[in-house]
Motif scaffolding. Structure first.
Motif, short mmCIF file in Angstrom:
data_model
loop_
_atom_site.label_atom_id
_atom_site.label_comp_id
_atom_site.label_asym_id
_atom_site.label_seq_id
_atom_site.Cartn_x
_atom_site.Cartn_y
_atom_site.Cartn_z
N GLU A 205 -87.34 -10.65 -11.14
CA GLU A 205 -88.77 -10.63 -10.82
C GLU A 205 -89.50 -11.79 -11.47
N VAL A 206 -89.14 -12.11 -12.71
CA VAL A 206 -89.75 -13.23 -13.42
C VAL A 206 -89.52 -14.54 -12.67
N VAL A 207 -88.31 -14.73 -12.13
CA VAL A 207 -88.02 -15.95 -11.37
C VAL A 207 -88.67 -15.90 -10.00
N LEU A 244 -77.01 -7.43 -4.83
CA LEU A 244 -78.00 -7.01 -3.84
C LEU A 244 -77.67 -5.63 -3.28
N ASP A 245 -76.40 -5.37 -2.98
CA ASP A 245 -76.01 -4.04 -2.49
C ASP A 245 -76.44 -2.96 -3.48
N ASN A 256 -90.38 2.81 -5.36
CA ASN A 256 -91.41 2.12 -6.14
C ASN A 256 -90.89 0.87 -6.85
N LEU A 257 -89.61 0.59 -6.76
CA LEU A 257 -89.07 -0.60 -7.41
C LEU A 257 -89.62 -1.86 -6.74
N PRO A 258 -89.83 -2.94 -7.50
CA PRO A 258 -90.37 -4.18 -6.91
C PRO A 258 -89.41 -4.78 -5.89
N GLU A 259 -89.97 -5.37 -4.85
CA GLU A 259 -89.15 -5.94 -3.78
C GLU A 259 -88.70 -7.37 -4.10
N GLY A 260 -89.41 -8.04 -5.01
CA GLY A 260 -89.11 -9.44 -5.32
C GLY A 260 -87.66 -9.72 -5.66
N PRO A 261 -87.02 -8.92 -6.52
CA PRO A 261 -85.62 -9.20 -6.85
C PRO A 261 -84.70 -9.21 -5.64
N ILE A 263 -85.61 -9.88 -2.51
CA ILE A 263 -85.95 -11.06 -1.69
C ILE A 263 -85.28 -12.30 -2.27
N LEU A 264 -85.34 -12.45 -3.59
CA LEU A 264 -84.74 -13.61 -4.25
C LEU A 264 -83.22 -13.63 -4.05
N LEU A 265 -82.58 -12.50 -4.24
CA LEU A 265 -81.13 -12.44 -4.04
C LEU A 265 -80.76 -12.77 -2.60
N GLN A 266 -81.52 -12.24 -1.62
CA GLN A 266 -81.22 -12.50 -0.22
C GLN A 266 -81.35 -13.98 0.11
N LYS A 267 -82.31 -14.65 -0.51
CA LYS A 267 -82.50 -16.10 -0.30
C LYS A 267 -81.24 -16.87 -0.70
N TYR A 268 -80.70 -16.56 -1.85
CA TYR A 268 -79.49 -17.25 -2.32
C TYR A 268 -78.30 -16.91 -1.43
N ILE A 269 -78.18 -15.65 -1.03
CA ILE A 269 -77.06 -15.23 -0.18
C ILE A 269 -77.13 -15.93 1.17
N ASP A 270 -78.33 -16.04 1.73
CA ASP A 270 -78.50 -16.71 3.03
C ASP A 270 -78.09 -18.18 2.96
N GLU A 271 -78.18 -18.76 1.77
CA GLU A 271 -77.78 -20.16 1.57
C GLU A 271 -76.29 -20.28 1.26
N GLY A 272 -75.57 -19.15 1.29
CA GLY A 272 -74.15 -19.17 1.00
C GLY A 272 -73.82 -19.23 -0.48
N ARG A 273 -74.81 -18.98 -1.31
CA ARG A 273 -74.64 -19.05 -2.77
C ARG A 273 -74.42 -17.63 -3.29
N LEU A 274 -73.16 -17.22 -3.33
CA LEU A 274 -72.82 -15.85 -3.70
C LEU A 274 -72.45 -15.72 -5.18
#
Length: 292
Positions: A205-207, A244-245, A256-261, A263-274
């Protein structure tokens, strides 16, 4: 149902289902007492890479185990064959509930009647995929972290697990250089993972909010706590798709957990950065993966 303990376990193989990051590490630990371990996975290339890695690490790891001696790890393509004589079967496949249900239903039919059958799931209680199975009294969670670096694991009943099976696991796993801890009631995330999830989630979330970058968070974490790695480096080692899973599972339990984490993980995964397994994640300094 009456449970039986596999008295001849030292003479029988262990079977690990799944040749990913944790599957191969679990197989490594159970090969440290001179026995045989089967790794089974539908991807033969991944299965053989897992065996090559684990056998390469085995001599050094076995030397750290009291009474340890290197055993043998082999790839067995067919799950039914891999588990046929096993005293212990550990499922270590991706965190998809339907997949786990399918595998455990197969194991219910294919495993020896005295085998201990466990899930390495990092977030799902085994109750969710063992309910109604005829052998669920010998099924449970044995959640490993990252052996051989971390030899800790959570042990948790599925609600029907026979007490003697729990006791057997708690007393037998230390022979393989492992340190099991009992979850005394069902808990999503088990023991340490609940604590780790809060740290990991807030770091993401901080990132996500732009407050900091992964490298700075990790450096601060290491300096403050005296660790070799911070949360982002550790997430890279686990695999960002796996992280992410797990986060998605937690979010289903707690909207109630924040969605930001996520979203950030999905961004890296979409770029092929696993993470380390793909050669890049939050960091770019990993060896590039072999091409099968």
């Amino acid at each position: 149902m009456v449970s039986t303990i596999p008295q001849d376990y030292r003479d029988r193989p262990v079977a690990v289902i799944g040749a990913g990051t944790l599957g191969r590490r679990i197989a490594l630990m159970f090969a440290t007492r001179g026995g045989l371990v089967h790794i089974t996975d539908p991807d033969a290339a991944q299965g053989n890479r897992a065996v090559d890695w684990a056998m390469g690490e085995l001599p050094a790891v076995a030397a750290t185990v009291d009474g340890g001696t290197p055993g043998t790890i082999t790839y067995v393509p067919e799950q039914k064959t891999a588990v046929a004589q096993a005293w212990l079967v550990i499922e270590a496949v991706p965190e998809h509930l339907d997949l786990k249900k399918t595998i455990f239903a197969q194991l219910d039919a294919d495993c020896p009647p005295d085998a201990v059958v466990s899930s390495n799931s990092s977030s799902y209680a085994s109750r969710l995929f063992t309910e109604g199975l005829k052998t669920n009294n010998r099924m449970l969670n044995t959640h490993f972290y990252m052996p051989p670096g971390s030899t800790v694991l959570d042990v948790m009943s599925n609600g029907h697990t026979a007490p003697e099976i729990i006791d057997f696991v708690l007393h037998t796993f230390p022979e393989y250089g492992l340190h099991p801890f009992l979850c005394r009631t069902e808990s999503t995330g088990f023991i340490f993972n609940r604590i780790w999830a809060a740290i990991k989630r807030e770091a993401l979330e901080v990132v996500y909010e732009g407050v900091s970058i992964p490298q700075d968070v990790d450096e601060m974490f290491a300096l403050n706590f005296g660790t070799k790695a911070g949360p982002f480096r550790m997430m890279d080692q686990v695999g960002l798709d796996v992280v992410l899973d797990i986060e998605q599972h937690y979010a289903k339990d707690n909207p109630n957990l924040p969605e930001g984490p996520r979203i950030l993980l999905q961004k890296y995964i979409d770029e092929g950065r696993l993470g380390a397994k793909s050669g890049a994640g939050f960091y770019d300094d990993y060896p590039k993966p072999e091409r099968s």
